[in-house]
Write an enzyme that holds these catalytic residues in place. Structure first.
Site, PDB file in Angstrom:
ATOM      1  N   SER A   1       3.727  -1.483  -3.570  1.00 26.65           N
ATOM      2  CA  SER A   1       3.109  -3.000  -3.079  1.00 26.65           C
ATOM      3  C   SER A   1       1.236  -2.379  -2.392  1.00 26.65           C
ATOM      4  O   SER A   1       0.626  -2.834  -3.364  1.00 26.65           O
ATOM      5  CB  SER A   1       3.195  -3.948  -2.029  1.00 26.65           C
ATOM      6  OG  SER A   1       3.085  -3.117  -0.742  1.00 26.65           O
TER       7      SER A   1
ATOM      8  N   ARG B   1       8.479  11.298  -0.108  1.00 22.42           N
ATOM      9  CA  ARG B   1       8.406  13.265  -0.323  1.00 22.42           C
ATOM     10  C   ARG B   1       7.943  14.278   0.162  1.00 22.42           C
ATOM     11  O   ARG B   1       6.462  13.840  -0.159  1.00 22.42           O
ATOM     12  CB  ARG B   1       9.236  12.947  -1.268  1.00 22.42           C
ATOM     13  CG  ARG B   1      10.078  14.235  -1.741  1.00 22.42           C
ATOM     14  CD  ARG B   1      10.828  14.368  -3.701  1.00 22.42           C
ATOM     15  NE  ARG B   1      11.698  13.017  -3.785  1.00 22.42           N
ATOM     16  CZ  ARG B   1      12.780  13.497  -3.042  1.00 22.42           C
ATOM     17  NH1 ARG B   1      13.747  14.819  -2.836  1.00 22.42           N
ATOM     18  NH2 ARG B   1      13.620  12.796  -3.382  1.00 22.42           N
ATOM     19  N   ILE B   2       7.867  15.635   0.729  1.00 22.72           N
ATOM     20  CA  ILE B   2       7.030  15.707   1.035  1.00 22.72           C
ATOM     21  C   ILE B   2       6.331  16.730  -0.032  1.00 22.72           C
ATOM     22  O   ILE B   2       7.456  17.716  -1.020  1.00 22.72           O
ATOM     23  CB  ILE B   2       7.484  16.877   2.613  1.00 22.72           C
ATOM     24  CG1 ILE B   2       7.368  16.561   3.248  1.00 22.72           C
ATOM     25  CG2 ILE B   2       6.459  17.594   1.826  1.00 22.72           C
ATOM     26  CD1 ILE B   2       8.159  16.828   4.739  1.00 22.72           C
TER      27      ILE B   2
ATOM     28  N   ASN C   1      -3.472  10.036   1.095  1.00 19.94           N
ATOM     29  CA  ASN C   1      -2.009   9.386   1.703  1.00 19.94           C
ATOM     30  C   ASN C   1      -2.405   8.549   2.294  1.00 19.94           C
ATOM     31  O   ASN C   1      -2.956   8.538   3.349  1.00 19.94           O
ATOM     32  CB  ASN C   1      -0.876  10.365   2.292  1.00 19.94           C
ATOM     33  CG  ASN C   1       0.622  10.481   2.639  1.00 19.94           C
ATOM     34  OD1 ASN C   1       0.622   9.418   1.671  1.00 19.94           O
ATOM     35  ND2 ASN C   1       0.818  10.544   3.740  1.00 19.94           N
ATOM     36  N   THR C   2      -1.486   7.296   2.636  1.00 20.52           N
ATOM     37  CA  THR C   2      -1.168   6.170   2.936  1.00 20.52           C
ATOM     38  C   THR C   2      -0.585   6.260   4.251  1.00 20.52           C
ATOM     39  O   THR C   2       0.622   6.662   3.890  1.00 20.52           O
ATOM     40  CB  THR C   2      -1.326   5.164   2.421  1.00 20.52           C
ATOM     41  OG1 THR C   2      -1.935   4.338   3.658  1.00 20.52           O
ATOM     42  CG2 THR C   2      -0.429   4.493   1.381  1.00 20.52           C
ATOM     43  N   HIS C   3      -0.092   5.948   5.430  1.00 20.94           N
ATOM     44  CA  HIS C   3       0.897   5.948   6.385  1.00 20.94           C
ATOM     45  C   HIS C   3       0.919   5.193   7.102  1.00 20.94           C
ATOM     46  O   HIS C   3      -0.391   4.690   7.948  1.00 20.94           O
ATOM     47  CB  HIS C   3       0.819   8.023   6.747  1.00 20.94           C
ATOM     48  CG  HIS C   3       1.912   7.967   8.092  1.00 20.94           C
ATOM     49  ND1 HIS C   3       3.007   8.323   7.672  1.00 20.94           N
ATOM     50  CD2 HIS C   3       1.647   7.560   9.259  1.00 20.94           C
ATOM     51  CE1 HIS C   3       4.218   8.111   8.859  1.00 20.94           C
ATOM     52  NE2 HIS C   3       3.225   8.227   9.986  1.00 20.94           N
TER      53      HIS C   3
ATOM     54  N   ASP D   1      -2.777  17.928   4.002  1.00 22.61           N
ATOM     55  CA  ASP D   1      -2.825  19.227   3.898  1.00 22.61           C
ATOM     56  C   ASP D   1      -0.799  19.478   3.658  1.00 22.61           C
ATOM     57  O   ASP D   1      -0.070  18.747   3.453  1.00 22.61           O
ATOM     58  CB  ASP D   1      -3.528  20.082   5.050  1.00 22.61           C
ATOM     59  CG  ASP D   1      -2.833  19.253   6.630  1.00 22.61           C
ATOM     60  OD1 ASP D   1      -1.547  18.775   5.923  1.00 22.61           O
ATOM     61  OD2 ASP D   1      -3.269  19.759   7.300  1.00 22.61           O
TER      62      ASP D   1
ATOM     63  N   GLY E   1       0.787  20.592   6.046  1.00 16.45           N
ATOM     64  CA  GLY E   1       1.388  20.016   7.259  1.00 16.45           C
ATOM     65  C   GLY E   1       1.966  18.684   6.755  1.00 16.45           C
ATOM     66  O   GLY E   1       2.199  17.678   5.400  1.00 16.45           O
TER      67      GLY E   1
HETATM   68  C1  GAR Z   1       3.951   2.071   2.849  1.00 13.71           C
HETATM   69  O1  GAR Z   1       3.292   1.112   4.199  1.00 13.71           O
HETATM   70  C2  GAR Z   1       3.732   3.447   3.088  1.00 13.71           C
HETATM   71  O2  GAR Z   1       2.207   4.010   4.517  1.00 13.71           O
HETATM   72  C3  GAR Z   1       4.805   3.647   3.772  1.00 13.71           C
HETATM   73  O3  GAR Z   1       5.881   3.532   2.808  1.00 13.71           O
HETATM   74  C4  GAR Z   1       5.153   2.395   2.072  1.00 13.71           C
HETATM   75  C5  GAR Z   1       5.331   1.665   0.805  1.00 13.71           C
HETATM   76  O4  GAR Z   1       5.238   0.521   0.597  1.00 13.71           O
HETATM   77  N1  GAR Z   1       4.660   5.757   3.390  1.00 13.71           N
HETATM   78  C6  GAR Z   1       5.280   6.333   4.638  1.00 13.71           C
HETATM   79  O5  GAR Z   1       5.838   6.161   5.739  1.00 13.71           O
HETATM   80  C7  GAR Z   1       5.294   7.652   4.505  1.00 13.71           C
HETATM   81  N2  GAR Z   1       5.685   8.814   4.758  1.00 13.71           N
HETATM   82  P1  GAR Z   1       4.746   0.013  -0.944  1.00 13.71           P
HETATM   83  O6  GAR Z   1       5.831   0.396  -1.849  1.00 13.71           O
HETATM   84  O7  GAR Z   1       4.963  -1.163  -0.658  1.00 13.71           O
HETATM   85  O8  GAR Z   1       3.476   0.897  -0.970  1.00 13.71           O
END
Ligand code: GAR
Length: 206
Positions: free
Chosen positions: A13, A90-91, A106-108, A140, A142
């Site tokens: 999404s 995945r890292i 990255n979005t977290h 980075d 980590g």
């Molecule tokens: C998002 O909320 C993203 O931040 C998270 O997976 C979701 C993907 O949603 N990522 C992590 O948790 C990474 N550690 P999407 O597939 O609907 O964009």
């Protein structure tokens, strides 16, 4: 115009939000390639938008680094200027990070440094937190430790199921990611320049 390579593992999404934003000719970035590490449902968004998409599976390579090298090669071939990890679960290997840093974000789904890792929403609930949120950050070497670019808060409703909280987070996350990419593309937001910075250049064999 900034060219994006977007990495996904799931529904995509956030990818869809970037594709929708980039459909506006005034948006200063375009998605030029989408890569998944598995049969991600979100690849359909790329196909629908006529954007090249491919699965690069870690199990097809001898090591994580070899997978990262193959992915990096495909991204260079795409001509992308910025790599956006949008739900890649995945890292990324150190060699991959060094190849693109700092043009790798990255979005977290948490307010980093709180709740890094693959279960950020579950971890916030388990901690009894009153709020959590979203962080867009530079990757980075980590796990979710790179410089923070943007954050937004989300209040936790007591007793809320994980999937409902995650969906509410994603409603905040999608516009935050789009705005962050727009600001990077327009020059309003500068990525921190680290010692390992490398410009992304087209692969010599293309
Ligand atoms: C998002 O909320 C993203 O931040 C998270 O997976 C979701 C993907 O949603 N990522 C992590 O948790 C990474 N550690 P999407 O597939 O609907 O964009």
């Amino acid at each position: 115009m900034l060219s994006l390579a977007v990495l996904i593992s799931g529904g995509g999404s956030n990818l869809k939000a970037l594709l929708d934003a980039a459909a506006d000719p005034d948006f200063p970035a375009r998605v030029v390639a989408v890569f998944a590490d598995t049969d991600a449902e979100g690849l359909a968004h790329a196909t629908a938008a006529d954007i090249p998409a491919a699965i690069v599976r870690p199990r097809d390579f001898a090591s994580r680094e070899a997978w990262g090298d193959a992915l990096a090669r495909r991204i260079r071939e795409s001509g992308a200027d910025l790599v956006v990890s949008a739900g890649l679960m995945r890292i990324l290997p150190a060699g991959f990070v060094r190849a693109f840093a700092p043009r790798l974000i990255n979005t977290h789904p948490a307010l980093l440094p709180l709740y890094p890792g693959a279960h950020a929403v579950r971890d916030a609930l388990a901690a009894g937190a009153a709020e959590t949120g979203v962080t867009v950050h530079v990757i980075d070497e980590g796990v979710d430790t790179g410089p923070v670019l943007r954050q937004a808060r989300v209040a936790i409703v007591p007793g809320e199921p994980e999937n409902e909280l995650h969906e509410r987070i994603k409603q905040i996350e999608r516009p935050l990611l789009v705005a962050t990419v727009r600001d990077i593309a327009s020059g309003a937001l500068e990525l921190p320049v680290g010692a390992s910075e490398h410009p992304i250049t087209p692969h010599p064999h293309t």
